[in-house]
Design an enzyme around this catalytic site. Structure first.
Site, PDB file in Angstrom:
ATOM      1  N   LYS A 260       1.588   2.186   7.362  1.00 17.12           N
ATOM      2  CA  LYS A 260       1.916   1.438   8.577  1.00 17.12           C
ATOM      3  C   LYS A 260       2.888   2.222   9.452  1.00 17.12           C
ATOM      4  O   LYS A 260       3.506   3.181   9.033  1.00 17.12           O
ATOM      5  CB  LYS A 260       2.513   0.075   8.229  1.00 17.12           C
TER       6      LYS A 260
ATOM      7  N   HIS B  97      -0.508   2.362  16.208  1.00 15.79           N
ATOM      8  CA  HIS B  97      -0.672   1.226  17.128  1.00 15.79           C
ATOM      9  C   HIS B  97       0.374   1.254  18.242  1.00 15.79           C
ATOM     10  O   HIS B  97       1.054   0.262  18.525  1.00 15.79           O
ATOM     11  CB  HIS B  97      -0.602  -0.098  16.363  1.00 15.79           C
TER      12      HIS B  97
ATOM     13  N   GLU C 239      -5.887   5.133  13.606  1.00 19.93           N
ATOM     14  CA  GLU C 239      -6.762   4.187  14.317  1.00 19.93           C
ATOM     15  C   GLU C 239      -7.445   4.784  15.537  1.00 19.93           C
ATOM     16  O   GLU C 239      -8.392   4.177  16.064  1.00 19.93           O
ATOM     17  CB  GLU C 239      -5.983   2.926  14.705  1.00 19.93           C
TER      18      GLU C 239
ATOM     19  N   ASP D 238      -1.953  -6.399  15.679  1.00 17.36           N
ATOM     20  CA  ASP D 238      -1.130  -5.189  15.752  1.00 17.36           C
ATOM     21  C   ASP D 238      -1.421  -4.384  17.011  1.00 17.36           C
ATOM     22  O   ASP D 238      -0.702  -3.439  17.338  1.00 17.36           O
ATOM     23  CB  ASP D 238      -1.275  -4.315  14.505  1.00 17.36           C
TER      24      ASP D 238
ATOM     25  N   TYR E  79      -1.104   4.791  10.522  1.00 17.64           N
ATOM     26  CA  TYR E  79      -1.475   3.865  11.592  1.00 17.64           C
ATOM     27  C   TYR E  79      -0.248   3.709  12.485  1.00 17.64           C
ATOM     28  O   TYR E  79       0.836   3.370  12.006  1.00 17.64           O
ATOM     29  CB  TYR E  79      -1.865   2.492  11.034  1.00 17.64           C
TER      30      TYR E  79
ATOM     31  N   ARG F 237       0.849  -1.194   0.000  1.00 20.95           N
ATOM     32  CA  ARG F 237       0.000   0.000   0.000  1.00 20.95           C
ATOM     33  C   ARG F 237       0.883   1.242   0.000  1.00 20.95           C
ATOM     34  O   ARG F 237       2.075   1.173   0.284  1.00 20.95           O
ATOM     35  CB  ARG F 237      -0.906   0.007   1.234  1.00 20.95           C
TER      36      ARG F 237
END
Length: 370
Positions: free
Chosen positions: A73, A94, A116, A268, A92, A15
């Site tokens: 990510k 996490h 997120e 994750d 993202y 991505r």
């Protein structure tokens, strides 16, 4: 503002943080965009597609020198050296499951905006929803694959066949991931059980599927009973910003039939199965524990980058424009959705959920931006 779009370096992550259409919107608003060479290739976008809308093409170093970096990510350790005070990373993150990344961002004073944790006007998670939808649907797809005997599974067809019982799918969590997992599993003809702590959500699911899905309150007893009987068990529980709770014990996994499959979508965020000890990659997606196949890939939607990138950027473009136009402080002041996404700010941890999970000091964002 100078905005950088680096190429993702996580295993099998194709991505990209911005499509040419998103880049065009940023440039039209007066910003400069530098895209790392071949950053969009895996999602079907060439360097020429980006230059056609006015972007510059450069190296990873050049993309990371931008004032705001847009990714998909979380940064990996090999990228920490790019961190510097005041830079904005929009991706993202996490953080609750990654104390090392959290520490690095705090030490360097990085402004971390996490997709997120961004909460929309209706209380939903608009930047997480597109990937949750894909991950939920793919969880059944990969689960059926690994149930096949050549891939180590018990050889169960979820749809069954004439005179043969259908396979059993247990989904823990009835949010976006769980709903979409149930939707695909029902479409395949499986016997589906879905559990959640929200009675209203279960009522909605029951009505929507017209009784084709067994709904249960998510209690330790109900979870254990449903998982023990499952051919495919799917973890679909998310607490925004926080580490996922451990809901399924090793004892329960030990009672599952050998060759059954677990797909732990929130890996994750730490995962919800006691036996999901680590995240895997698309290159090596499963391991066996207690005779059960565990699929714990942390970037499930990365397997379908063309679909996933377009779905993601349709949600991330609006906030990106506002942050670029106003700067992070003013954007957070004017937009609750953006404010809820700010996890780190000038060396401070501004997400209570992350702070509680990692037992670190929490500082309200309002105290920092006024």
């Amino acid at each position: 503002m100078l905005i950088g779009i680096p190429k993702e370096i996580k295993n099998q992550e194709e991505r990209v943080g911005a499509t040419p259409s998103m880049v065009a919107s940023l440039i039209s608003a007066g910003h400069e965009v530098i895209v790392e060479h071949k950053a969009g290739t895996g999602s079907g976008f060439t360097d020429a597609d980006y230059t056609a809308v006015g972007a510059q093409i450069g190296s990873a170093d050049e993309a990371w020198q931008a004032e705001m970096v847009i990714k998909v990510k979380e940064p990996l350790e090999a990228e920490y050296h790019y961190f510097r005070p005041g830079m904005i990373i929009y991706t993202y993150l996490h953080l609750a499951a990654d104390p090392q990344l959290t520490a690095a961002m705090l030490e360097k004073g990085v402004m971390g905006v996490a997709y997120e944790t961004m909460v929309g006007r209706n209380g939903g998670l608009p930047l997480l929803a597109p990937m949750s939808e894909i991950a939920g649907r793919m969880s059944v797809q990969v689960g059926t694959h690994f149930l096949e005997e050549p891939h180590g599974g018990k050889g169960r067809l979820l749809a069954g066949t004439t005179g043969v019982a259908r396979g059993k799918v247990t989904v823990i969590g009835a949010g976006t991931v769980g709903f979409n997992a149930a939707k695909i599993a029902v479409g395949l003809g499986a016997q589906v059980t879905i559990l959640d702590i929200n009675a209203s959500r279960l009522e909605y699911i029951d009505n929507l599927f017209d009784g084709k899905v067994q709904t249960l309150m998510s209690t330790p007893h109900n979870i254990a009973a449903a998982v023990e009987k499952a051919d495919l068990a799917i973890g679909a529980v998310l607490i925004p910003g926080a580490k996922a709770p451990t809901l399924v014990t090793t004892e329960t996994i030990d009672k599952m039939e050998d060759g059954s499959v677990i797909v732990d979508v929130p890996i994750d965020q730490g995962g919800i199965f006691e036996t999901t000890t680590h995240a895997t990659t698309h290159d090596d997606p499963v391991y066996v524990s207690h005779g059960v196949i565990h699929y714990t890939v942390a970037n499930i939607p990365g397997a379908v980058p063309k679909t996933a990138t377009e779905a993601l950027t349709s949600a991330t473009t609006g906030p990106a424009l506002k942050i670029a136009n106003l700067g992070i402080a003013a954007a957070a002041k004017s937009d609750h959705e953006i404010a809820t996404g700010v996890n780190t700010y000038d060396g401070n941890l501004t997400s209570r959920a992350v702070a509680d999970s990692l037992k670190l000091t929490y500082t309200p964002l309002d105290d920092l931006i006024g």
